[in-house]
Design a protein around this motif. Structure first.
Motif, PDB file in Angstrom:
ATOM      1  N   SER A  40     -54.595 -14.379  -5.475  1.00 25.02           N
ATOM      2  CA  SER A  40     -53.323 -14.760  -4.843  1.00 25.02           C
ATOM      3  C   SER A  40     -53.238 -14.087  -3.481  1.00 25.02           C
ATOM      4  CB  SER A  40     -52.145 -14.318  -5.694  1.00 25.02           C
ATOM      5  OG  SER A  40     -52.048 -12.919  -5.655  1.00 25.02           O
ATOM      6  N   MET A  42     -50.952 -12.216  -2.164  1.00 21.38           N
ATOM      7  CA  MET A  42     -50.404 -10.861  -2.044  1.00 21.38           C
ATOM      8  C   MET A  42     -51.394  -9.763  -2.402  1.00 21.38           C
ATOM      9  SD  MET A  42     -50.100  -9.698  -5.368  1.00 21.38           S
ATOM     10  CE  MET A  42     -48.701  -8.650  -5.692  1.00 21.38           C
ATOM     11  N   ARG A  68     -59.265 -18.581  -9.157  1.00 19.10           N
ATOM     12  CA  ARG A  68     -58.730 -18.246 -10.493  1.00 19.10           C
ATOM     13  C   ARG A  68     -59.702 -18.725 -11.570  1.00 19.10           C
ATOM     14  NH1 ARG A  68     -52.101 -18.904  -9.671  1.00 19.10           N
ATOM     15  NH2 ARG A  68     -52.049 -17.274  -8.086  1.00 19.10           N
ATOM     16  N   MET A  86     -54.271 -20.256  -0.577  1.00 22.87           N
ATOM     17  CA  MET A  86     -52.872 -19.910  -0.847  1.00 22.87           C
ATOM     18  C   MET A  86     -52.146 -19.720   0.477  1.00 22.87           C
ATOM     19  SD  MET A  86     -50.719 -19.219  -3.255  1.00 22.87           S
ATOM     20  CE  MET A  86     -50.909 -18.208  -4.721  1.00 22.87           C
ATOM     21  N   TRP A 179     -43.273 -12.694 -11.589  1.00 23.19           N
ATOM     22  CA  TRP A 179     -44.631 -12.700 -11.062  1.00 23.19           C
ATOM     23  C   TRP A 179     -45.097 -11.291 -10.721  1.00 23.19           C
ATOM     24  CZ3 TRP A 179     -48.613 -11.918  -7.799  1.00 23.19           C
ATOM     25  CH2 TRP A 179     -49.712 -12.760  -7.954  1.00 23.19           C
ATOM     26  N   ASN A 235     -43.843 -20.911  -4.714  1.00 23.38           N
ATOM     27  CA  ASN A 235     -43.343 -19.805  -5.533  1.00 23.38           C
ATOM     28  C   ASN A 235     -42.895 -18.647  -4.639  1.00 23.38           C
ATOM     29  OD1 ASN A 235     -42.759 -18.033  -7.570  1.00 23.38           O
ATOM     30  ND2 ASN A 235     -44.898 -17.597  -8.100  1.00 23.38           N
ATOM     31  N   VAL A 237     -41.623 -15.106  -4.691  1.00 27.56           N
ATOM     32  CA  VAL A 237     -41.463 -13.948  -5.575  1.00 27.56           C
ATOM     33  C   VAL A 237     -40.603 -12.907  -4.855  1.00 27.56           C
ATOM     34  CG1 VAL A 237     -42.639 -12.185  -6.967  1.00 27.56           C
ATOM     35  CG2 VAL A 237     -43.799 -14.348  -6.459  1.00 27.56           C
ATOM     36  N   ASP A 257     -42.759 -12.285  -1.576  1.00 25.18           N
ATOM     37  CA  ASP A 257     -44.165 -12.683  -1.645  1.00 25.18           C
ATOM     38  C   ASP A 257     -44.161 -14.172  -1.962  1.00 25.18           C
ATOM     39  OD1 ASP A 257     -46.761 -13.271  -2.519  1.00 25.18           O
ATOM     40  OD2 ASP A 257     -46.406 -12.352  -4.485  1.00 25.18           O
ATOM     41  N   GLY A 259     -46.060 -17.780  -2.294  1.00 28.17           N
ATOM     42  CA  GLY A 259     -47.374 -18.398  -2.416  1.00 28.17           C
ATOM     43  C   GLY A 259     -47.248 -19.868  -2.752  1.00 28.17           C
TER      44      GLY A 259
HETATM   45  N1  GLY Z   1     -47.982 -14.456  -5.377  1.00 32.75           N
HETATM   46  C1  GLY Z   1     -47.273 -15.565  -5.790  1.00 32.75           C
HETATM   47  C2  GLY Z   1     -48.081 -16.591  -6.491  1.00 32.75           C
HETATM   48  O1  GLY Z   1     -49.298 -16.460  -6.571  1.00 32.75           O
HETATM   49  O2  GLY Z   1     -47.551 -17.554  -6.976  1.00 32.75           O
END
Ligand code: GLY
Length: 425
Positions: A40, A42, A68, A86, A179, A235, A237, A257, A259
């Motif tokens: 990700s 972050m 992933r 991302m 998250w 998303n 966060v 954060d 993404g």
């Molecule tokens: N860091 C947020 C996500 O991967 O959705």
């Protein structure tokens, strides 16, 4: 709108709102044993979320190479891929919910032209066990965003049995709307930052219940149900908590954060319902078609697995810290991806020797302007693919010879009928 334009628009949109554009970090983690690969945006920025000063300031934006591994076997539906870009914007103790949520909706609707009527939002339901409240603040902000576009947004608690019930904003538990790098609160080690999140889903349409075998087929739809109708595209966060030995405490700064996968955002912006139909994959898909003499439409699963896996390994092996196929750790995943791609290539009838490098060249050609390391390292990638393909062919040939030798004994043991039923011979 091309994917290249979408990526650039995102970076420019946040640059215009005071963000510094930073380059993608390597897809191989540095001093971080929590995952084998960066998964990700972050992740390479954890020290700054915990309070260290970032040299580029408190508002950052980038497109981070991410991988992933847990999605390997999911590839072949309309939305899962292993490697993705991302798009991420971060506030390191600067802006928070009231800026982030309107900005991301503005980006999706005004910049990309998405219809707000197709967007749904989710928020954290709250959890007394960890002392974190229901995220009513985000709900108020979200309601206003929809209201300004002429929509009344009803907020409802998630209930899988009851379906959508005319709702637009849904409260979900931590399994969906919390998250952290290590997932839900219970899995976070002490010291780990995390927080509630607010996700945006795009409605591909009620008729898009493609996945007949989904556990949700025949059940009422809800935005997280995975039947194929809704897709999560963003998303935000609100990372303001840190796990402690006894529970959670507030971090010294409130972070955002954000993404959003470029591939999914491109999919909905380009009006298609499958990631592999975006321009991010068109040259790769055409390459597989040329090599196999088959059409994508007739063999979607095989094409998608090959396209995903060979794109992923080109990025992993083509990283400046890239690694080679091996029997353990990161190298094992690279080996598994290459061998799966070859296996599905055989299924498609690709007979050329050492063909995977052709797809890698296409990936490098398509992406090297954005990720110059692919241009620098493509020859290394080609050599590694050639070696791995040769090794795998040899292993397969040996395996087949062994099987030939065993066949008479095996047939007499299990009987011809049983052998043909079991092995498809
Ligand atoms: N860091 C947020 C996500 O991967 O959705």
């Amino acid at each position: 709108m091309t994917s290249k334009k979408i990526r650039q628009k995102y970076l420019d949109f946040f640059k215009d709102r005071g963000h510094a554009i930073i380059p993608s970090a390597s897809v191989m983690p540095d001093n971080d044993s929590s995952t084998l690969f960066i998964s990700s945006g972050m992740q390479p920025l954890i020290p700054y979320l915990l309070g260290e000063k970032h040299p580029a300031g408190t508002s950052l934006v980038n497109s981070q190479k991410s991988f992933r591994a847990e999605d390997i076997t999911e590839v072949g539906d309309n939305r899962h891929i292993t490697f993705f870009e991302m798009l991420g914007n971060l506030s390191l103790g600067g802006y928070f919910k009231k800026e982030q949520l309107p900005w991301i909706f503005e980006f999706l609707t005004a910049e990309l032209g998405l219809d707000i009527g197709r967007l749904y939002a989710t928020v954290f339901r709250g959890d007394a066990d960890i002392g974190v409240d229901k995220d009513k603040e985000s709900v108020e902000i979200l309601k206003n965003i929809f209201k300004n576009k002429g929509l009344v947004a009803k907020d409802l608690d998630f209930s899988e049995r009851d379906g959508l019930r005319g709702g637009r904003i849904f409260y979900y538990p931590a399994g969906k709307n919390w998250w952290s790098r290590s997932g839900v609160p219970a899995n976070m080690p002490p010291g780990e930052p995390g927080g509630p999140d607010s996700e945006i889903f795009y409605d591909l349409g009620a008729d898009l219940k493609k996945h007949e075998n989904s556990p949700w087929a025949g059940e009422p739809c809800h935005v997280n149900c995975d039947c194929g109708r809704f897709i999560e595209i963003a998303n935000s966060v609100f990372m303001e908590f840190k796990k402690t030995a006894s529970g959670f405490e507030k971090l010294k700064q409130q972070n955002v954060d954000f993404g959003g996968g470029l591939e999914r955002i491109t999919m909905v912006a380009q009006g298609v319902d499958n990631i592999f139909e975006t321009d991010l994959f068109s040259n790769i898909i055409n390459g597989i078609s040329r090599l196999s003499g088959k059409k994508y439409r007739d063999n979607m699963k095989e094409f998608e697995i090959i396209a995903d896996h060979l794109r992923a390994v080109t990025f992993i092996m083509g990283d400046d810290k890239g690694i080679a196929p091996a029997n353990t750790g990161q190298g094992y995943l690279v080996r598994r991806l290459i061998r799966r791609a070859i296996r599905y290539g055989r299924q498609l009838g690709i007979t050329d020797d050492l063909w995977t490098k052709e797809i890698a060249k296409t990936v490098a050609h398509d992406y090297q302007e954005i990720y110059p390391e692919l241009g620098r390292n493509i020859n290394k990638v080609i050599e590694l693919l050639k070696e791995e393909e040769a090794k795998f062919s040899k292993t397969l040939e040996q395996g087949l010879k062994e099987l030939e030798k065993m066949k008479p004994k095996f047939i007499s043991a299990v009987g011809v009928g049983s052998l043909s039923a079991k092995s498809g011979i």
